[in-house]
Design a protein around this motif. Structure first.
Motif, PDB file in Angstrom:
ATOM      1  N   TYR A 100       0.824  -1.207   0.000  1.00 55.39           N
ATOM      2  CA  TYR A 100       0.000   0.000   0.000  1.00 55.39           C
ATOM      3  C   TYR A 100       0.859   1.257   0.000  1.00 55.39           C
ATOM      4  O   TYR A 100       0.550   2.230  -0.689  1.00 55.39           O
ATOM      5  CB  TYR A 100      -0.932   0.002   1.214  1.00 55.39           C
ATOM      6  N   PHE A 101       1.938   1.227   0.767  1.00 55.85           N
ATOM      7  CA  PHE A 101       2.827   2.394   0.829  1.00 55.85           C
ATOM      8  C   PHE A 101       3.452   2.677  -0.537  1.00 55.85           C
ATOM      9  O   PHE A 101       3.445   3.816  -1.017  1.00 55.85           O
ATOM     10  CB  PHE A 101       3.920   2.163   1.874  1.00 55.85           C
ATOM     11  N   TYR A 102       3.985   1.637  -1.170  1.00 57.03           N
ATOM     12  CA  TYR A 102       4.653   1.847  -2.459  1.00 57.03           C
ATOM     13  C   TYR A 102       3.646   2.201  -3.554  1.00 57.03           C
ATOM     14  O   TYR A 102       3.985   2.926  -4.500  1.00 57.03           O
ATOM     15  CB  TYR A 102       5.464   0.604  -2.838  1.00 57.03           C
ATOM     16  N   THR A 103       2.417   1.707  -3.458  1.00 60.97           N
ATOM     17  CA  THR A 103       1.388   2.112  -4.417  1.00 60.97           C
ATOM     18  C   THR A 103       1.071   3.590  -4.261  1.00 60.97           C
ATOM     19  O   THR A 103       0.810   4.303  -5.246  1.00 60.97           O
ATOM     20  CB  THR A 103       0.115   1.273  -4.231  1.00 60.97           C
ATOM     21  N   MET A 104       1.093   4.080  -3.020  1.00 60.42           N
ATOM     22  CA  MET A 104       0.888   5.509  -2.786  1.00 60.42           C
ATOM     23  C   MET A 104       2.013   6.331  -3.429  1.00 60.42           C
ATOM     24  O   MET A 104       1.757   7.383  -4.047  1.00 60.42           O
ATOM     25  CB  MET A 104       0.838   5.785  -1.284  1.00 60.42           C
ATOM     26  N   ILE A 105       3.247   5.860  -3.328  1.00 59.92           N
ATOM     27  CA  ILE A 105       4.370   6.546  -3.968  1.00 59.92           C
ATOM     28  C   ILE A 105       4.188   6.546  -5.488  1.00 59.92           C
ATOM     29  O   ILE A 105       4.459   7.547  -6.164  1.00 59.92           O
ATOM     30  CB  ILE A 105       5.703   5.868  -3.592  1.00 59.92           C
ATOM     31  N   VAL A 106       3.719   5.415  -6.017  1.00 57.95           N
ATOM     32  CA  VAL A 106       3.459   5.324  -7.459  1.00 57.95           C
ATOM     33  C   VAL A 106       2.427   6.366  -7.886  1.00 57.95           C
ATOM     34  O   VAL A 106       2.606   7.064  -8.894  1.00 57.95           O
ATOM     35  CB  VAL A 106       2.969   3.903  -7.819  1.00 57.95           C
ATOM     36  N   ALA A 107       1.354   6.490  -7.122  1.00 56.48           N
ATOM     37  CA  ALA A 107       0.299   7.455  -7.459  1.00 56.48           C
ATOM     38  C   ALA A 107       0.833   8.880  -7.445  1.00 56.48           C
ATOM     39  O   ALA A 107       0.524   9.683  -8.335  1.00 56.48           O
ATOM     40  CB  ALA A 107      -0.862   7.310  -6.478  1.00 56.48           C
ATOM     41  N   LEU A 108       1.654   9.196  -6.452  1.00 54.35           N
ATOM     42  CA  LEU A 108       2.232  10.544  -6.381  1.00 54.35           C
ATOM     43  C   LEU A 108       3.186  10.805  -7.549  1.00 54.35           C
ATOM     44  O   LEU A 108       3.225  11.911  -8.102  1.00 54.35           O
ATOM     45  CB  LEU A 108       2.969  10.726  -5.049  1.00 54.35           C
ATOM     46  N   ALA A 109       3.937   9.773  -7.932  1.00 54.10           N
ATOM     47  CA  ALA A 109       4.861   9.924  -9.064  1.00 54.10           C
ATOM     48  C   ALA A 109       4.098  10.163 -10.361  1.00 54.10           C
ATOM     49  O   ALA A 109       4.483  11.004 -11.181  1.00 54.10           O
ATOM     50  CB  ALA A 109       5.746   8.683  -9.189  1.00 54.10           C
ATOM     51  N   ILE A 110       3.008   9.426 -10.554  1.00 54.68           N
ATOM     52  CA  ILE A 110       2.198   9.616 -11.766  1.00 54.68           C
ATOM     53  C   ILE A 110       1.642  11.034 -11.805  1.00 54.68           C
ATOM     54  O   ILE A 110       1.648  11.700 -12.847  1.00 54.68           O
ATOM     55  CB  ILE A 110       1.045   8.595 -11.807  1.00 54.68           C
ATOM     56  N   PHE A 111       1.164  11.510 -10.650  1.00 53.06           N
ATOM     57  CA  PHE A 111       0.514  12.814 -10.604  1.00 53.06           C
ATOM     58  C   PHE A 111       1.515  13.948 -10.858  1.00 53.06           C
ATOM     59  O   PHE A 111       1.309  14.780 -11.749  1.00 53.06           O
ATOM     60  CB  PHE A 111      -0.160  13.006  -9.248  1.00 53.06           C
TER      61      PHE A 111
END
Length: 343
Positions: A100-111
């Motif tokens: 979940y933590f790394y998916t959150m980082i992924v979402a921030l990177a995409i944004f």
């Protein structure tokens, strides 16, 4: 012990003979993530070369998109690997929330990286186009790269969709995304779908730019790609936030679990059922159970073990079950009173 209590004990022991829980399977999404990373790295390199030759803003945005997706896939793989670590003293419920933590980082990177840079590139191109200073290069390389990228990204999307559809079963896609506990399954699908749609934006923008000799369309395609990435990122942020805060079973699953507990012949009533996912395959369950009066401590203990085994059998993702025995204190108090009276 009364005959009723003996019957309850015998039935509870039979209930306890339920099959062992099947082992939790490693998320099948790992193959889809690896396929996406491999495709995106190759496509990103070619897109950057094509962008430099053609001068297309939309192509540059697509190159950024593929580069970001490559890094995101690597982050997801890191999160999936870390989540498989065994529980220890400092993390008694395991490391499942690493995903979940790394998916959150992924979402921030995409944004911020993907969407932000694409929109900035589009706005800069739009400014130059309106001023008449934007040069229009040879589109041939761009068309070739876009065609190859659509094929490669399509193959990656096919692998991701196969995993996604197998995981969701008969559920509708958006309903599954809202209830899924493994974000890596739907993250790759969202990224690859956005990649295909972004390529279509870039292709249409390139064609319109060449036909009209106006780079405004190229700039518009770049901005649309950026907005598309921001929309994907927002979806991931909302769903991942919910998982990080702590999601549990849905109402239908809670009702099924309550019926399951109350099927045990030693149980009078199942009270509260509290649950939380500590990872995609790590469910913790706490429940209040009231047992029939007259049962001794050994019978209650065996019934408790049977309930735990049954829950894990029907909900394989369950790792820990905590049962608050509402009537145990009363049973012990009755036994102590009876012993005191006999003495």
């Amino acid at each position: 012990m009364s005959s009723d209590a003996q019957s309850l004990q015998s039935a509870s022991e039979s209930f306890a003979a339920a099959p062992d829980t099947p082992a939790a399977h490693e998320p099948e999404s790992k193959g889809a993530v690896i396929a996406a990373v491999a495709a995106n790295i190759g496509v990103a390199i070619v897109k950057f070369i094509a962008s430099a030759i053609s001068g297309s803003s939309a192509m540059f945005s697509e190159a950024i998109h593929s580069l970001v997706d490559s890094g995101n896939g690597i982050l997801l793989l890191i999160g999936m690997r870390k989540a498989q670590r065994k529980p220890d003293f400092s993390h008694p419920f395991g490391y499942g929330q690493e995903v979940y933590f790394y998916t959150m980082i992924v979402a921030l990177a995409i944004f911020f990286v993907g969407g932000g840079l694409a929109i900035m590139e589009g706005l800069e191109t739009l400014e130059h186009a309106l001023a008449g200073a934007q040069e229009i290069g040879d589109p041939l390389v761009g068309y070739i790269v876009l065609g190859l990228a659509i094929i490669i990204e399509g193959a990656s999307l096919r692998v991701a969709l196969k995993t996604f559809n197998r995981a969701r079963g008969s559920m509708k896609p958006f309903a599954f995304i809202k209830q899924a506990k493994d974000p890596s399954v739907f993250t790759v699908v969202l990224e690859d779908s956005a990649a295909e749609l972004g390529l279509l934006f870039a292709l249409v923008g390139t064609i319109l730019t060449q036909v009209t000799r106006n780079a405004v369309f190229d700039a518009a395609a770049s901005i649309l790609i950026g907005l598309l990435l921001c929309a994907v990122a927002a979806t991931l942020l909302v769903e991942t936030k919910s998982l990080l805060v702590g999601e549990g079973l849905n109402p239908d699953q809670v009702s099924r679990m309550r019926d399951l507990v109350e099927k045990n012949p030693a149980v009078l009533e199942c009270g509260r059922i509290l649950s939380v996912y500590m990872g995609p395959s790590s469910l913790v369950v706490c429940t209040d159970v009231t047992f029939a009066p007259g049962l001794d401590a050994i019978t209650v203990e065996r019934a408790t073990d049977a309930i735990e085994a049954s829950i894990k059998q029907h909900f394989p993702e369950t790792q820990q079950v905590f049962i608050e025995i509402e009537s145990l204190r009363e049973c012990l108090r009755q036994q102590q009173q009876q012993q005191a009276w006999e003495e």
